[in-house]
Design a protein around this motif. Structure first.
Motif, PDB file in Angstrom:
ATOM      1  N   LEU A   7       8.544 -64.937  82.910  1.00  0.00           N
ATOM      2  CA  LEU A   7       9.416 -64.862  81.628  1.00  0.00           C
ATOM      3  C   LEU A   7       9.886 -63.330  80.567  1.00  0.00           C
ATOM      4  O   LEU A   7       8.919 -62.554  79.656  1.00  0.00           O
ATOM      5  CB  LEU A   7       9.063 -66.171  80.199  1.00  0.00           C
ATOM      6  CG  LEU A   7       9.723 -67.257  81.043  1.00  0.00           C
ATOM      7  CD1 LEU A   7       8.603 -68.782  80.037  1.00  0.00           C
ATOM      8  CD2 LEU A   7      11.124 -67.048  81.629  1.00  0.00           C
ATOM      9  N   ARG A   9      10.940 -62.766  76.654  1.00  0.00           N
ATOM     10  CA  ARG A   9      12.229 -63.083  75.783  1.00  0.00           C
ATOM     11  C   ARG A   9      12.832 -62.300  75.116  1.00  0.00           C
ATOM     12  O   ARG A   9      12.994 -61.195  74.898  1.00  0.00           O
ATOM     13  CB  ARG A   9      10.989 -63.480  74.381  1.00  0.00           C
ATOM     14  CG  ARG A   9      11.428 -64.809  73.514  1.00  0.00           C
ATOM     15  CD  ARG A   9      10.266 -64.532  72.598  1.00  0.00           C
ATOM     16  NE  ARG A   9      10.250 -65.232  71.510  1.00  0.00           N
ATOM     17  CZ  ARG A   9      11.211 -65.411  70.796  1.00  0.00           C
ATOM     18  NH1 ARG A   9      11.696 -64.668  69.838  1.00  0.00           N
ATOM     19  NH2 ARG A   9      10.940 -66.667  70.110  1.00  0.00           N
ATOM     20  N   PRO A  16      14.025 -69.203  70.546  1.00  0.00           N
ATOM     21  CA  PRO A  16      14.029 -68.388  71.722  1.00  0.00           C
ATOM     22  C   PRO A  16      14.463 -68.784  72.769  1.00  0.00           C
ATOM     23  O   PRO A  16      14.907 -69.854  73.111  1.00  0.00           O
ATOM     24  CB  PRO A  16      12.275 -69.105  71.979  1.00  0.00           C
ATOM     25  CG  PRO A  16      12.457 -70.752  71.011  1.00  0.00           C
ATOM     26  CD  PRO A  16      12.949 -69.912  69.700  1.00  0.00           C
ATOM     27  N   HIS A  17      14.951 -67.697  73.273  1.00  0.00           N
ATOM     28  CA  HIS A  17      15.832 -67.869  74.866  1.00  0.00           C
ATOM     29  C   HIS A  17      15.008 -66.588  75.888  1.00  0.00           C
ATOM     30  O   HIS A  17      14.645 -65.342  75.261  1.00  0.00           O
ATOM     31  CB  HIS A  17      17.279 -67.208  74.743  1.00  0.00           C
ATOM     32  CG  HIS A  17      17.912 -67.811  75.520  1.00  0.00           C
ATOM     33  ND1 HIS A  17      18.295 -66.753  76.973  1.00  0.00           N
ATOM     34  CD2 HIS A  17      19.137 -69.044  75.596  1.00  0.00           C
ATOM     35  CE1 HIS A  17      18.997 -67.531  77.574  1.00  0.00           C
ATOM     36  NE2 HIS A  17      19.442 -68.196  77.160  1.00  0.00           N
ATOM     37  N   TYR A  18      15.131 -67.465  76.582  1.00  0.00           N
ATOM     38  CA  TYR A  18      14.269 -66.719  77.906  1.00  0.00           C
ATOM     39  C   TYR A  18      14.370 -66.275  79.115  1.00  0.00           C
ATOM     40  O   TYR A  18      16.129 -66.720  79.920  1.00  0.00           O
ATOM     41  CB  TYR A  18      12.578 -67.219  78.207  1.00  0.00           C
ATOM     42  CG  TYR A  18      11.381 -67.194  77.411  1.00  0.00           C
ATOM     43  CD1 TYR A  18      10.954 -67.031  76.584  1.00  0.00           C
ATOM     44  CD2 TYR A  18      12.246 -68.849  75.978  1.00  0.00           C
ATOM     45  CE1 TYR A  18      10.080 -66.574  75.511  1.00  0.00           C
ATOM     46  CE2 TYR A  18      11.222 -69.037  75.638  1.00  0.00           C
ATOM     47  CZ  TYR A  18      10.289 -67.800  75.290  1.00  0.00           C
ATOM     48  OH  TYR A  18       9.538 -68.075  74.425  1.00  0.00           O
ATOM     49  N   ARG A  29       6.707 -57.302  78.614  1.00  0.00           N
ATOM     50  CA  ARG A  29       6.591 -58.678  78.959  1.00  0.00           C
ATOM     51  C   ARG A  29       8.753 -58.975  78.450  1.00  0.00           C
ATOM     52  O   ARG A  29       9.291 -58.668  79.625  1.00  0.00           O
ATOM     53  CB  ARG A  29       6.321 -59.151  77.435  1.00  0.00           C
ATOM     54  CG  ARG A  29       7.486 -60.773  77.728  1.00  0.00           C
ATOM     55  CD  ARG A  29       6.750 -62.098  75.923  1.00  0.00           C
ATOM     56  NE  ARG A  29       8.227 -61.120  75.337  1.00  0.00           N
ATOM     57  CZ  ARG A  29       7.516 -61.138  74.237  1.00  0.00           C
ATOM     58  NH1 ARG A  29       7.015 -62.526  73.742  1.00  0.00           N
ATOM     59  NH2 ARG A  29       8.321 -60.687  72.745  1.00  0.00           N
ATOM     60  N   ASP A  30       9.107 -57.879  77.730  1.00  0.00           N
ATOM     61  CA  ASP A  30      10.426 -57.582  77.377  1.00  0.00           C
ATOM     62  C   ASP A  30      10.655 -56.252  77.968  1.00  0.00           C
ATOM     63  O   ASP A  30      12.056 -55.381  77.427  1.00  0.00           O
ATOM     64  CB  ASP A  30      10.912 -57.864  75.939  1.00  0.00           C
ATOM     65  CG  ASP A  30      10.668 -58.897  75.237  1.00  0.00           C
ATOM     66  OD1 ASP A  30      10.161 -60.121  76.512  1.00  0.00           O
ATOM     67  OD2 ASP A  30       9.844 -59.155  74.272  1.00  0.00           O
ATOM     68  N   ASN A  41      15.808 -72.772  78.102  1.00  0.00           N
ATOM     69  CA  ASN A  41      15.874 -71.791  77.125  1.00  0.00           C
ATOM     70  C   ASN A  41      15.047 -73.555  76.414  1.00  0.00           C
ATOM     71  O   ASN A  41      15.941 -75.217  77.062  1.00  0.00           O
ATOM     72  CB  ASN A  41      18.124 -72.851  76.853  1.00  0.00           C
ATOM     73  CG  ASN A  41      18.203 -72.762  74.968  1.00  0.00           C
ATOM     74  OD1 ASN A  41      17.384 -72.490  74.604  1.00  0.00           O
ATOM     75  ND2 ASN A  41      19.867 -72.812  75.359  1.00  0.00           N
TER      76      ASN A  41
END
Length: 117
Positions: A7, A9, A16-18, A29-30, A41
């Motif tokens: 995931l 983020r 949050p929305h992944y 991570r992002d 979601n």
């Protein structure tokens, strides 16, 4: 290259929305990813069909290439029927903590004392 399906983020603070992405495990991570495979979601109801959207064909492709799903993604894939269900066991989850065990021992001693008299 060690591949992961995990995931990433998005969204604002407390909303949050992944994105479900295929990425190199060494990336943040992002950070950079190779392909977006779906969305997640968590704010939607658990029975809402828009809560988890996945491109199952592309996920199967990446799994075939050796990509490892994270624990959360593995659970989503199990629910979708892509992966076999794993047996999970956490025997320590049912054991009370130290303070709760002490309270239970005191309570048992108090209830046993009047019964003896």
């Amino acid at each position: 290259m060690a591949m992961k399906i995990r995931l990433a983020r998005g969204g604002s603070k407390k909303r949050p929305h992944y994105s479900i992405v295929a990425t190199d495990s060494r990336m943040p991570r992002d950070g950079r990813f190779l392909e977006k495979l779906g969305t997640y979601n968590p704010l939607l109801a658990k029975d809402d069909e828009n809560r988890v959207k996945m491109d199952l064909e592309r996920i199967k492709h990446w799994l075939g290439q050796g990509a490892q799903p994270t624990d959360r993604i593995a659970r989503m894939l199990e629910a979708a029927g892509v992966m076999p269900k794993k047996a999970r066991s956490n025997p320590k989850s049912a054991v009370p903590g130290k303070q709760m065990a002490e309270r239970a021992a005191k309570k048992a001693a108090r209830s046993a004392a009047p019964a003896e008299e």
